[in-house]
Design an enzyme around this catalytic site. Structure first.
Site, PDB file in Angstrom:
ATOM      1  N   CYS A 137       0.708  -1.138   0.512  1.00  0.00           N
ATOM      2  CA  CYS A 137       0.293   0.361  -0.253  1.00  0.00           C
ATOM      3  C   CYS A 137       0.492   1.121  -0.063  1.00  0.00           C
ATOM      4  O   CYS A 137       1.994   1.050   0.537  1.00  0.00           O
ATOM      5  CB  CYS A 137      -1.447  -0.097   0.788  1.00  0.00           C
ATOM      6  SG  CYS A 137      -2.076   1.310   1.257  1.00  0.00           S
TER       7      CYS A 137
ATOM      8  N   CYS B 196       0.003   4.435   7.372  1.00  0.00           N
ATOM      9  CA  CYS B 196      -0.205   4.470   8.620  1.00  0.00           C
ATOM     10  C   CYS B 196      -0.160   3.822   9.266  1.00  0.00           C
ATOM     11  O   CYS B 196       0.746   2.596   9.272  1.00  0.00           O
ATOM     12  CB  CYS B 196      -2.106   3.761   8.715  1.00  0.00           C
ATOM     13  SG  CYS B 196      -3.065   4.492   6.850  1.00  0.00           S
TER      14      CYS B 196
ATOM     15  N   ARG C 164     -18.778  -2.604  16.969  1.00  0.00           N
ATOM     16  CA  ARG C 164     -18.212  -3.911  17.109  1.00  0.00           C
ATOM     17  C   ARG C 164     -16.887  -4.736  17.896  1.00  0.00           C
ATOM     18  O   ARG C 164     -15.921  -3.091  17.871  1.00  0.00           O
ATOM     19  CB  ARG C 164     -17.643  -3.547  15.420  1.00  0.00           C
ATOM     20  CG  ARG C 164     -17.514  -5.888  15.457  1.00  0.00           C
ATOM     21  CD  ARG C 164     -16.359  -6.142  14.148  1.00  0.00           C
ATOM     22  NE  ARG C 164     -17.933  -6.082  12.945  1.00  0.00           N
ATOM     23  CZ  ARG C 164     -18.462  -4.848  12.392  1.00  0.00           C
ATOM     24  NH1 ARG C 164     -17.100  -3.863  11.648  1.00  0.00           N
ATOM     25  NH2 ARG C 164     -19.837  -4.800  11.864  1.00  0.00           N
TER      26      ARG C 164
ATOM     27  N   CYS D  92     -20.054  -5.680   3.060  1.00  0.00           N
ATOM     28  CA  CYS D  92     -18.857  -4.462   3.205  1.00  0.00           C
ATOM     29  C   CYS D  92     -17.868  -4.820   2.541  1.00  0.00           C
ATOM     30  O   CYS D  92     -17.908  -5.767   1.906  1.00  0.00           O
ATOM     31  CB  CYS D  92     -18.758  -4.906   4.339  1.00  0.00           C
ATOM     32  SG  CYS D  92     -18.056  -3.553   5.400  1.00  0.00           S
TER      33      CYS D  92
ATOM     34  N   CYS E 105      -0.319   0.033  10.613  1.00  0.00           N
ATOM     35  CA  CYS E 105      -0.762  -0.735   9.347  1.00  0.00           C
ATOM     36  C   CYS E 105       0.725  -1.851   9.003  1.00  0.00           C
ATOM     37  O   CYS E 105       1.783  -1.707   8.391  1.00  0.00           O
ATOM     38  CB  CYS E 105      -1.227  -0.554   8.164  1.00  0.00           C
ATOM     39  SG  CYS E 105      -1.997  -1.708   7.143  1.00  0.00           S
TER      40      CYS E 105
ATOM     41  N   CYS F  17     -19.957   1.906   7.878  1.00  0.00           N
ATOM     42  CA  CYS F  17     -18.952   1.158   8.996  1.00  0.00           C
ATOM     43  C   CYS F  17     -18.109   2.122   9.031  1.00  0.00           C
ATOM     44  O   CYS F  17     -17.128   2.145   8.242  1.00  0.00           O
ATOM     45  CB  CYS F  17     -18.999  -0.671   8.180  1.00  0.00           C
ATOM     46  SG  CYS F  17     -17.233  -1.290   9.468  1.00  0.00           S
TER      47      CYS F  17
ATOM     48  N   CYS G  73     -17.010  -8.716   4.631  1.00  0.00           N
ATOM     49  CA  CYS G  73     -16.302  -7.944   4.450  1.00  0.00           C
ATOM     50  C   CYS G  73     -15.407  -8.235   3.849  1.00  0.00           C
ATOM     51  O   CYS G  73     -14.173  -9.397   3.971  1.00  0.00           O
ATOM     52  CB  CYS G  73     -16.134  -7.072   5.566  1.00  0.00           C
ATOM     53  SG  CYS G  73     -17.939  -7.314   6.854  1.00  0.00           S
TER      54      CYS G  73
HETATM   55  N1  SAM Z   1      -6.596   0.508   3.373  1.00  0.00           N
HETATM   56  C1  SAM Z   1      -7.774   0.638   3.204  1.00  0.00           C
HETATM   57  C2  SAM Z   1      -8.510   1.829   4.265  1.00  0.00           C
HETATM   58  O1  SAM Z   1      -7.041   2.217   5.276  1.00  0.00           O
HETATM   59  O2  SAM Z   1      -9.284   2.590   4.391  1.00  0.00           O
HETATM   60  C3  SAM Z   1      -8.913  -1.012   3.790  1.00  0.00           C
HETATM   61  C4  SAM Z   1      -7.998  -1.202   4.436  1.00  0.00           C
HETATM   62  S1  SAM Z   1      -7.619  -0.883   6.402  1.00  0.00           S
HETATM   63  C5  SAM Z   1      -6.310  -2.462   6.916  1.00  0.00           C
HETATM   64  C6  SAM Z   1      -9.223  -0.820   7.321  1.00  0.00           C
HETATM   65  C7  SAM Z   1      -8.603  -0.695   9.006  1.00  0.00           C
HETATM   66  O3  SAM Z   1      -8.049  -1.333   9.902  1.00  0.00           O
HETATM   67  C8  SAM Z   1      -7.977   0.877   9.336  1.00  0.00           C
HETATM   68  O4  SAM Z   1      -8.896   1.786   8.485  1.00  0.00           O
HETATM   69  C9  SAM Z   1      -7.598   0.376  10.882  1.00  0.00           C
HETATM   70  O5  SAM Z   1      -8.396   0.828  11.264  1.00  0.00           O
HETATM   71  C10 SAM Z   1      -7.616  -1.216  10.977  1.00  0.00           C
HETATM   72  N2  SAM Z   1      -6.292  -1.778  11.033  1.00  0.00           N
HETATM   73  C11 SAM Z   1      -5.098  -2.017  10.512  1.00  0.00           C
HETATM   74  N3  SAM Z   1      -4.069  -2.352  10.754  1.00  0.00           N
HETATM   75  C12 SAM Z   1      -4.836  -2.725  12.221  1.00  0.00           C
HETATM   76  C13 SAM Z   1      -4.332  -2.922  13.683  1.00  0.00           C
HETATM   77  N4  SAM Z   1      -2.409  -3.144  13.023  1.00  0.00           N
HETATM   78  N5  SAM Z   1      -4.686  -2.699  14.764  1.00  0.00           N
HETATM   79  C14 SAM Z   1      -5.691  -2.686  14.939  1.00  0.00           C
HETATM   80  N6  SAM Z   1      -6.762  -2.288  14.097  1.00  0.00           N
HETATM   81  C15 SAM Z   1      -5.841  -2.276  12.953  1.00  0.00           C
HETATM   82 FE1  SF4 Z   2      -3.055   1.314   3.075  1.00  0.00          FE
HETATM   83 FE2  SF4 Z   2      -3.178   0.091   5.710  1.00  0.00          FE
HETATM   84 FE3  SF4 Z   2      -3.773   2.801   5.543  1.00  0.00          FE
HETATM   85 FE4  SF4 Z   2      -5.469   1.112   4.641  1.00  0.00          FE
HETATM   86  S1  SF4 Z   2      -4.612   0.843   6.888  1.00  0.00           S
HETATM   87  S2  SF4 Z   2      -4.557   3.043   3.449  1.00  0.00           S
HETATM   88  S3  SF4 Z   2      -4.252  -0.606   3.869  1.00  0.00           S
HETATM   89  S4  SF4 Z   2      -1.765   1.430   5.088  1.00  0.00           S
END
Ligand code: SAM
Ligand code: SF4
Ligand code: DTB
Length: 314
Positions: free
Chosen positions: A52, A56, A261, A129, A59, A189, A98
């Site tokens: 990606c 974030c 949730r 979803c 992530c 959501c 989802c």
């Molecule tokens: N890339 C898209 C986005 O960022 O909206 C969709 C996938 S992203 C992984 C979806 C959500 O997963 C994030 O907004 C975050 O809230 C959650 N998430 C990701 N990594 C996480 C982690 N290590 N611990 C808890 N929640 C996590």
């Molecule tokens: Fe990319 Fe992870 Fe951020 Fe979603 S949460 S935009 S997958 S870096």
């Protein structure tokens, strides 16, 4: 009835209540709107993993750190692979499926393929979803026309803390996507993550933003940070579990009719802590052995917990 305005101050005042009073209030609100013994179950599938462009900090899927996290960059899954996973989720008892992609947002060609996946899920009789990142012009309408029920797009943390977590996009841009999802007529959501080293004020501010979306999101995932090795948050300070329960209770009180949730982080939680979360008003879980890149509580463990607590599936 006028609904109270959930300013950050008002939500923070909930967090400040004695624990027993907070849980009592949350239970009262919960029971006014829901069967307190019924839990909805959604299953997750990562349809495109890793690589990606975004950064974030929680992530594992950011291209900037996949060597450290060991996440391999995958391609968008084939339709047949999605069908097999969705069927298995349905057989295991999930009512919603989802699908998540590690994108900043979908390209048009990819969106068309994902729409086929939505059709497969809907044909199986489940709610669908998607969580694909930021949506461009017209994309929300296309998804709505395909019959998508929910779009997941989290605000993730309070606005004042957002730039300490993500620098490649703003929270305001995420808000624009939420507005287009709502205008296209889909359910939202939207929730966030706690345990990233944020203050109680930031948690209150996140819930205030969610409750003020007007209407509040139909589904509110509260994720506990999964501290993934190789991410900037791998050493985030541990959160007092009671503070996590307080966050669930404050979400329930400030968003009385939303499904709250209990999301990421359940694998690391004891049965007793999860039971407290259900008592605080959580009434939905992610169900199945995997979230996106990390593990989830085993379905057999969940069933045993439901049996011990007399909980039933929605
Ligand atoms: N890339 C898209 C986005 O960022 O909206 C969709 C996938 S992203 C992984 C979806 C959500 O997963 C994030 O907004 C975050 O809230 C959650 N998430 C990701 N990594 C996480 C982690 N290590 N611990 C808890 N929640 C996590
Ligand atoms: Fe990319 Fe992870 Fe951020 Fe979603 S949460 S935009 S997958 S870096
Ligand atoms: C949400 O709020 N949590 C889910 C889902 N929406 C997409 C994702 C949790 C991801 C946990 C970390 C991982 O498995 O990579």
């Amino acid at each position: 009835m006028t609904s109270p305005s959930w300013t950050a101050d008002a939500v923070e005042a909930l967090f400040e209540l004695p624990f027993n009073d907070l849980l009592f209030r949350a239970q009262q609100v919960h029971r006014q709107h829901f069967d307190a013994n019924a839990i909805q179950r959604s299953s997750l599938l990562s349809i495109k993993t890793g690589g990606c462009s975004e950064d974030c900090g929680y992530c594992s899927q950011s291209a900037r750190r996949d060597e450290e996290t060991g996440i391999e960059r995958g391609k968008l899954l084939e339709l047949d692979e999605v069908k097999v996973a969705a069927k298995a989720a349905k057989e295991a008892g999930a009512s919603r499926f989802c699908m998540g992609a590690a994108w900043r947002g979908p390209k048009e060609g990819d969106l068309d393929k994902v729409i086929e996946m939505v059709r497969v899920v809907k044909d199986l009789g489940m709610e669908a979803c998607l969580t694909l990142g930021l949506l461009g012009p017209g994309q929300a309408q296309k998804l709505a026309a395909a019959g998508l029920d929910y779009y997941n797009h989290n605000l993730d943390t309070g606005a004042e803390f957002y730039d300490q977590v993500v620098t490649t996009h703003s929270q305001a841009a995420r808000m624009d996507t939420l507005i287009s999802v709502r205008s296209a007529g889909m359910k939202i959501c939207c929730g966030g993550i706690v345990g990233m080293g944020e203050s109680r004020r930031v948690r209150a501010s996140l819930l205030s933003q969610l409750a003020s979306l007007n209407p509040a999101p139909e589904s509110v995932p509260i994720n506990h940070l999964v501290a993934i090795p190789g991410t900037p948050m791998e050493n985030a300070p541990p959160l007092d579990p009671f503070e996590f329960v307080r966050t669930i209770a404050a979400a329930r009180i400030s968003m009385p009719t939303s499904w709250v949730r209990l999301s990421a982080g359940r694998q690391e939680m004891s049965d007793e802590l999860q039971a407290l979360c259900f008592l605080a008003g959580a009434n939905s879980i992610f169900y199945g052995e995997k979230l996106l890149t990390t593990g989830n509580a085993e379905a057999t463990r969940d069933q045993a917990l439901f049996d011990r607590l007399g909980l039933k599936a929605v």
